[in-house]
Design an enzyme around this catalytic site. Sequence first.
Site, PDB file in Angstrom:
ATOM      1  N   ASP A  85      -7.227  17.674 -16.454  1.00 39.45           N
ATOM      2  CA  ASP A  85      -7.450  16.309 -16.622  1.00 39.45           C
ATOM      3  C   ASP A  85      -7.488  15.880 -18.255  1.00 39.45           C
ATOM      4  O   ASP A  85      -8.086  16.858 -19.109  1.00 39.45           O
ATOM      5  CB  ASP A  85      -9.066  16.216 -16.169  1.00 39.45           C
ATOM      6  CG  ASP A  85     -10.003  14.880 -16.472  1.00 39.45           C
ATOM      7  OD1 ASP A  85      -9.042  13.978 -17.257  1.00 39.45           O
ATOM      8  OD2 ASP A  85     -10.911  14.487 -15.826  1.00 39.45           O
TER       9      ASP A  85
ATOM     10  N   LYS B 277      -9.981   4.712 -19.517  1.00 35.92           N
ATOM     11  CA  LYS B 277     -10.193   4.860 -20.739  1.00 35.92           C
ATOM     12  C   LYS B 277      -9.308   4.622 -21.749  1.00 35.92           C
ATOM     13  O   LYS B 277      -9.204   3.469 -21.890  1.00 35.92           O
ATOM     14  CB  LYS B 277     -10.573   6.493 -20.758  1.00 35.92           C
ATOM     15  CG  LYS B 277     -11.588   6.839 -19.682  1.00 35.92           C
ATOM     16  CD  LYS B 277     -13.135   6.466 -19.627  1.00 35.92           C
ATOM     17  CE  LYS B 277     -13.793   6.688 -18.284  1.00 35.92           C
ATOM     18  NZ  LYS B 277     -13.849   7.942 -18.033  1.00 35.92           N
TER      19      LYS B 277
ATOM     20  N   ARG C 241       0.728  -1.220   0.027  1.00 39.09           N
ATOM     21  CA  ARG C 241       0.209  -0.132   0.078  1.00 39.09           C
ATOM     22  C   ARG C 241       0.818   1.405   0.083  1.00 39.09           C
ATOM     23  O   ARG C 241       0.713   2.215  -0.697  1.00 39.09           O
ATOM     24  CB  ARG C 241      -0.976   0.079   1.086  1.00 39.09           C
ATOM     25  CG  ARG C 241      -1.492   1.363   1.363  1.00 39.09           C
ATOM     26  CD  ARG C 241      -3.002   0.940   1.951  1.00 39.09           C
ATOM     27  NE  ARG C 241      -2.914   0.608   3.330  1.00 39.09           N
ATOM     28  CZ  ARG C 241      -2.275   1.020   4.455  1.00 39.09           C
ATOM     29  NH1 ARG C 241      -1.981   2.171   4.345  1.00 39.09           N
ATOM     30  NH2 ARG C 241      -2.066   0.564   5.564  1.00 39.09           N
TER      31      ARG C 241
ATOM     32  N   TYR D 103     -16.190  16.922 -16.033  1.00 31.76           N
ATOM     33  CA  TYR D 103     -16.440  15.500 -15.885  1.00 31.76           C
ATOM     34  C   TYR D 103     -17.405  15.424 -14.687  1.00 31.76           C
ATOM     35  O   TYR D 103     -17.125  16.005 -13.542  1.00 31.76           O
ATOM     36  CB  TYR D 103     -15.279  14.342 -15.511  1.00 31.76           C
ATOM     37  CG  TYR D 103     -15.717  13.114 -15.290  1.00 31.76           C
ATOM     38  CD1 TYR D 103     -16.138  12.257 -16.102  1.00 31.76           C
ATOM     39  CD2 TYR D 103     -15.579  12.662 -13.948  1.00 31.76           C
ATOM     40  CE1 TYR D 103     -16.330  10.944 -16.209  1.00 31.76           C
ATOM     41  CE2 TYR D 103     -16.015  11.218 -13.686  1.00 31.76           C
ATOM     42  CZ  TYR D 103     -16.344  10.558 -14.611  1.00 31.76           C
ATOM     43  OH  TYR D 103     -16.583   9.143 -14.440  1.00 31.76           O
TER      44      TYR D 103
HETATM   45  C1  LIG Z   1     -14.000   8.633 -16.824  1.00 33.83           C
HETATM   46  C2  LIG Z   1     -13.459   9.911 -16.335  1.00 33.83           C
HETATM   47  C3  LIG Z   1     -12.859  10.438 -15.158  1.00 33.83           C
HETATM   48  C4  LIG Z   1     -13.132   9.303 -14.084  1.00 33.83           C
HETATM   49  O1  LIG Z   1     -12.389   8.115 -14.163  1.00 33.83           O
HETATM   50  P1  LIG Z   1     -12.769   6.785 -13.481  1.00 33.83           P
HETATM   51  O2  LIG Z   1     -11.530   5.908 -13.935  1.00 33.83           O
HETATM   52  O3  LIG Z   1     -14.054   6.364 -14.018  1.00 33.83           O
HETATM   53  O4  LIG Z   1     -12.683   6.954 -12.083  1.00 33.83           O
HETATM   54  C5  LIG Z   1     -12.375  11.455 -14.903  1.00 33.83           C
HETATM   55  N1  LIG Z   1     -12.414  12.574 -16.015  1.00 33.83           N
HETATM   56  C6  LIG Z   1     -12.565  12.233 -17.013  1.00 33.83           C
HETATM   57  C7  LIG Z   1     -12.496  13.116 -18.273  1.00 33.83           C
HETATM   58  C8  LIG Z   1     -13.278  10.893 -17.542  1.00 33.83           C
HETATM   59  O5  LIG Z   1     -13.656  10.553 -18.827  1.00 33.83           O
END
Ligand SMILES: *Cc1c(COP(=O)(O)O)cnc(C)c1O
Length: 373
Positions: free
Chosen positions: A170, A195, A47, A99
């Site tokens: 992001d 993603k 961890r 998001y």
């Molecule tokens: C999916 C997504 C997230 C969150 O990611 P998770 O892996 O689902 O926690 C954050 N920002 C964007 C732009 C996303 O498409």
Amino acid sequence: MEKSPSGIKLESWLVLAGRASEPGAPLNVPPIPASNFIIGNGREYARGDGTPSWEALEDIVGGLESGRALAFSSGMAAIAAVFDQLSAGAVVVLPDDCYQGVASLAAAGAERQRWSVQRVALDDTDGWIGACGVADLIWLESPSNPLLTVADLETICAAPRKPGAILAVDNTFATPLNQQPLDFGATVSVQSATKFIGGHSDLLGGVATTRDEALWQALKQSRTLTGATPGTLEAFLAVRGARTLALRLQRAQQTAMMLAERLEAHPLVSRVRYPGLPSHPTHAIARRVLKGFGTIISFDLRGGAEFADRVCQNVRLVRHATSLGAVESTMERRAAIPGQEHLPPSLLRLSVGIEDADDLWNDLDSAIRSAAS
Ligand SMILES: *Cc1c(COP(=O)(O)O)cnc(C)c1O
């Protein structure tokens, strides 16, 4: 850390990075299901100390962004670790379109008076430059979800900031192949590895990357204390997925451009939002800050929510599912999602995969036509 230690391109780095080099070692770091290690070399408990399986993913993404990366259990875990850096009473500035998980996280913290939240339109570059002077956390997401607005990150990241402020991007929709926020001057870049990095809709993961060693240490402490660590199998799968990121992205964004152009000419489509189209409101910015226009298209239909729902039911090759960035094309009506009712009712968000472009077009076109008849 060097972008590519042997002067190679990012496409090659994706294939080379995160491997052992000792003779006899497996070519790929295997999934290592370990919570603890024999004491002696500094790695004792997973961890806090990590595992070779997570570190392979961190090496890959860190190299892509020329920073030091930390892998998390999900994109939201990486994002929450950044928010965890804020002191009481901090000012957070978020984009108008962002998001939903991030907007909800920010709202929940504001409700408990941990910080206050301001929103700035993503295309309001002057508004963001102003925000940089007062905010403790400048949160940018570009291209945005789901309207695909592209922020002028190059200009915003260069604006003077309040001392100690974090500017986070992001970078999920762009991927580090299309956009390099740390090169523009961002403090930290986050990815939902769920993603494009993973790319196969079979894992949850997240990565935060920074060139600020103190921030990296603080994010690691946050990951250790909250236990937001990646799963072993997930990290292994994310590395496996990352190997083909360049190929997948190149193929899918070529198809996305073709589909966006054809959708724009479709008699039953009223509006297409794709940063690569000259009609897109932030196309000029996209040309400057992005190396590619991405694989996500949002389009509105000439008809209401029911029409759009029928289109989602009619597609065969495109899957009616949420999420994005995978080998398979997925599509959903975003205003159907609780909390997203402000979006145009017929807006469909399409994540283009690696299927044949003409097959995808035929599937979309016939789904739209049969929904209308
Ligand atoms: C999916 C997504 C997230 C969150 O990611 P998770 O892996 O689902 O926690 C954050 N920002 C964007 C732009 C996303 O498409």
